[in-house]
Every structure is written in C-alpha cells, then in structure tokens.
Design a protein around this motif. Structure first.
Motif, PDB file in Angstrom:
ATOM      1  N   ILE A 175      14.939  17.974   3.841  1.00  0.00           N
ATOM      2  CA  ILE A 175      16.066  17.262   4.448  1.00  0.00           C
ATOM      3  C   ILE A 175      17.385  17.844   3.963  1.00  0.00           C
ATOM      4  CG2 ILE A 175      17.240  15.027   4.567  1.00  0.00           C
ATOM      5  CD1 ILE A 175      14.440  13.745   4.409  1.00  0.00           C
ATOM      6  N   ALA A 176      17.494  18.159   2.673  1.00  0.00           N
ATOM      7  CA  ALA A 176      18.722  18.756   2.144  1.00  0.00           C
ATOM      8  C   ALA A 176      18.968  20.123   2.766  1.00  0.00           C
ATOM      9  CB  ALA A 176      18.639  18.874   0.629  1.00  0.00           C
ATOM     10  N   TRP A 177      17.910  20.889   2.972  1.00  0.00           N
ATOM     11  CA  TRP A 177      18.054  22.203   3.613  1.00  0.00           C
ATOM     12  C   TRP A 177      18.574  22.053   5.037  1.00  0.00           C
ATOM     13  CZ3 TRP A 177      14.854  24.072   7.664  1.00  0.00           C
ATOM     14  CH2 TRP A 177      15.121  25.364   8.033  1.00  0.00           C
ATOM     15  N   SER A 178      18.031  21.069   5.778  1.00  0.00           N
ATOM     16  CA  SER A 178      18.489  20.870   7.162  1.00  0.00           C
ATOM     17  C   SER A 178      19.940  20.411   7.197  1.00  0.00           C
ATOM     18  CB  SER A 178      17.584  19.886   7.887  1.00  0.00           C
ATOM     19  OG  SER A 178      17.649  18.628   7.293  1.00  0.00           O
ATOM     20  N   LEU A 179      20.369  19.598   6.218  1.00  0.00           N
ATOM     21  CA  LEU A 179      21.779  19.193   6.169  1.00  0.00           C
ATOM     22  C   LEU A 179      22.677  20.394   5.887  1.00  0.00           C
ATOM     23  CD1 LEU A 179      21.652  15.808   4.265  1.00  0.00           C
ATOM     24  CD2 LEU A 179      22.189  16.175   6.668  1.00  0.00           C
ATOM     25  N   ASN A 180      22.223  21.311   5.040  1.00  0.00           N
ATOM     26  CA  ASN A 180      23.023  22.502   4.771  1.00  0.00           C
ATOM     27  C   ASN A 180      23.119  23.392   6.007  1.00  0.00           C
ATOM     28  OD1 ASN A 180      23.916  22.141   2.168  1.00  0.00           O
ATOM     29  ND2 ASN A 180      22.005  22.860   1.301  1.00  0.00           N
ATOM     30  N   VAL A 181      22.072  23.419   6.820  1.00  0.00           N
ATOM     31  CA  VAL A 181      22.117  24.194   8.059  1.00  0.00           C
ATOM     32  C   VAL A 181      23.102  23.558   9.033  1.00  0.00           C
ATOM     33  CG1 VAL A 181      20.759  24.874  10.075  1.00  0.00           C
ATOM     34  CG2 VAL A 181      19.813  25.171   7.804  1.00  0.00           C
ATOM     35  N   LEU A 182      23.126  22.232   9.085  1.00  0.00           N
ATOM     36  CA  LEU A 182      24.066  21.539   9.981  1.00  0.00           C
ATOM     37  C   LEU A 182      25.512  21.715   9.538  1.00  0.00           C
ATOM     38  CD1 LEU A 182      22.271  18.142  10.601  1.00  0.00           C
ATOM     39  CD2 LEU A 182      22.645  19.961  12.249  1.00  0.00           C
ATOM     40  N   LEU A 218      22.766  15.160  -3.647  1.00  0.00           N
ATOM     41  CA  LEU A 218      22.059  13.964  -4.085  1.00  0.00           C
ATOM     42  C   LEU A 218      20.580  14.008  -3.705  1.00  0.00           C
ATOM     43  CD1 LEU A 218      24.668  11.162  -3.358  1.00  0.00           C
ATOM     44  CD2 LEU A 218      23.942  12.036  -5.571  1.00  0.00           C
ATOM     45  N   LEU A 219      20.278  14.516  -2.523  1.00  0.00           N
ATOM     46  CA  LEU A 219      18.882  14.628  -2.103  1.00  0.00           C
ATOM     47  C   LEU A 219      18.120  15.611  -2.980  1.00  0.00           C
ATOM     48  CD1 LEU A 219      19.173  14.543   1.774  1.00  0.00           C
ATOM     49  CD2 LEU A 219      18.001  12.904   0.327  1.00  0.00           C
ATOM     50  N   ILE A 220      18.760  16.706  -3.366  1.00  0.00           N
ATOM     51  CA  ILE A 220      18.108  17.676  -4.239  1.00  0.00           C
ATOM     52  C   ILE A 220      17.841  17.062  -5.613  1.00  0.00           C
ATOM     53  CG2 ILE A 220      18.484  19.839  -5.498  1.00  0.00           C
ATOM     54  CD1 ILE A 220      19.828  20.898  -2.951  1.00  0.00           C
ATOM     55  N   VAL A 221      18.804  16.313  -6.145  1.00  0.00           N
ATOM     56  CA  VAL A 221      18.615  15.667  -7.445  1.00  0.00           C
ATOM     57  C   VAL A 221      17.481  14.640  -7.369  1.00  0.00           C
ATOM     58  CG1 VAL A 221      19.710  14.112  -9.118  1.00  0.00           C
ATOM     59  CG2 VAL A 221      20.957  16.084  -8.247  1.00  0.00           C
ATOM     60  N   PRO A 226       1.688  12.007  -3.941  1.00  0.00           N
ATOM     61  CA  PRO A 226       2.720  11.386  -3.092  1.00  0.00           C
ATOM     62  C   PRO A 226       4.152  11.601  -3.569  1.00  0.00           C
ATOM     63  CG  PRO A 226       0.860   9.919  -3.263  1.00  0.00           C
ATOM     64  CD  PRO A 226       0.598  11.054  -4.207  1.00  0.00           C
ATOM     65  N   PRO A 227       4.482  11.429  -4.865  1.00  0.00           N
ATOM     66  CA  PRO A 227       5.869  11.712  -5.262  1.00  0.00           C
ATOM     67  C   PRO A 227       6.229  13.185  -5.122  1.00  0.00           C
ATOM     68  CG  PRO A 227       4.805  10.354  -6.919  1.00  0.00           C
ATOM     69  CD  PRO A 227       3.749  10.794  -5.963  1.00  0.00           C
ATOM     70  N   ILE A 228       5.266  14.068  -5.369  1.00  0.00           N
ATOM     71  CA  ILE A 228       5.556  15.499  -5.253  1.00  0.00           C
ATOM     72  C   ILE A 228       5.811  15.861  -3.792  1.00  0.00           C
ATOM     73  CG2 ILE A 228       4.573  17.799  -5.549  1.00  0.00           C
ATOM     74  CD1 ILE A 228       3.172  16.723  -8.053  1.00  0.00           C
ATOM     75  N   ILE A 229       4.992  15.339  -2.891  1.00  0.00           N
ATOM     76  CA  ILE A 229       5.184  15.632  -1.468  1.00  0.00           C
ATOM     77  C   ILE A 229       6.495  15.028  -0.968  1.00  0.00           C
ATOM     78  CG2 ILE A 229       4.241  15.179   0.831  1.00  0.00           C
ATOM     79  CD1 ILE A 229       1.454  15.380  -0.466  1.00  0.00           C
ATOM     80  N   THR A 230       6.826  13.822  -1.426  1.00  0.00           N
ATOM     81  CA  THR A 230       8.079  13.196  -1.024  1.00  0.00           C
ATOM     82  C   THR A 230       9.268  13.982  -1.570  1.00  0.00           C
ATOM     83  OG1 THR A 230       6.949  11.072  -1.098  1.00  0.00           O
ATOM     84  CG2 THR A 230       9.327  11.023  -1.003  1.00  0.00           C
ATOM     85  N   GLY A 231       9.163  14.489  -2.797  1.00  0.00           N
ATOM     86  CA  GLY A 231      10.242  15.302  -3.358  1.00  0.00           C
ATOM     87  C   GLY A 231      10.455  16.575  -2.560  1.00  0.00           C
ATOM     88  N   ILE A 232       9.366  17.190  -2.107  1.00  0.00           N
ATOM     89  CA  ILE A 232       9.488  18.380  -1.267  1.00  0.00           C
ATOM     90  C   ILE A 232      10.128  18.007   0.068  1.00  0.00           C
ATOM     91  CG2 ILE A 232       8.160  20.141  -0.037  1.00  0.00           C
ATOM     92  CD1 ILE A 232       6.216  20.103  -2.430  1.00  0.00           C
ATOM     93  N   GLY A 233       9.810  16.823   0.577  1.00  0.00           N
ATOM     94  CA  GLY A 233      10.457  16.337   1.801  1.00  0.00           C
ATOM     95  C   GLY A 233      11.956  16.175   1.626  1.00  0.00           C
ATOM     96  N   PHE A 234      12.379  15.720   0.447  1.00  0.00           N
ATOM     97  CA  PHE A 234      13.807  15.612   0.172  1.00  0.00           C
ATOM     98  C   PHE A 234      14.462  16.991   0.197  1.00  0.00           C
ATOM     99  CE2 PHE A 234      12.918  11.352  -0.966  1.00  0.00           C
ATOM    100  CZ  PHE A 234      14.129  10.678  -1.013  1.00  0.00           C
ATOM    101  N   PHE A 235      13.773  18.019  -0.331  1.00  0.00           N
ATOM    102  CA  PHE A 235      14.312  19.380  -0.268  1.00  0.00           C
ATOM    103  C   PHE A 235      14.468  19.851   1.170  1.00  0.00           C
ATOM    104  CE2 PHE A 235      12.499  20.227  -4.671  1.00  0.00           C
ATOM    105  CZ  PHE A 235      13.735  20.095  -5.273  1.00  0.00           C
TER     106      PHE A 235
END
Length: 55
Positions: free
Chosen positions: A46-53, A13-16, A35-44
């Motif tokens: 966060i999704a990467w860190s969840l996959n690591v966890l 969901l975060l990636i989408v 700002p939306p582009i930077i926030t979208g990269i931030g979502f990526f």
C-alpha cells in the motif's frame, strides 16, 4: 498541507506499521506467525502504491 505531503506522511506511517507488524510476528510470537507478517507486507504494498500516486 498539499497532496504530496499527505501521501508522504501516510506512506512513511504505513512503512513503520508494516515493520512493527513483521517484527512482532517474527520475533515475539512463540512460533513464526504468518498473519502479521503477511499483513506487514501488505502495508508495504500500500505504501508503494501511494508513492506511485505521488508522482
């Protein structure tokens, strides 16, 4: 639902959402809005860190 299943769903969901924010900020704005582009990269990130966890 197990821990891995919840982390997988939330990361997808975060990636989408990140893709949608980058798309809206890059193509539908009059100019490229950072700002939306930077926030979208931030979502990526966060999704990467969840996959690591998940492992």
């Amino acid at each position: 639902m197990g821990k891995k299943n919840i982390l997988t769903i939330s990361s997808v969901l975060l990636i989408v959402l990140g893709l949608a924010m980058i798309y809206i900020g890059g193509f539908y704005a009059p100019k490229i809005m950072l700002p939306p582009i930077i926030t979208g990269i931030g979502f990526f990130i966060i999704a990467w860190s969840l996959n690591v966890l998940k492992k």
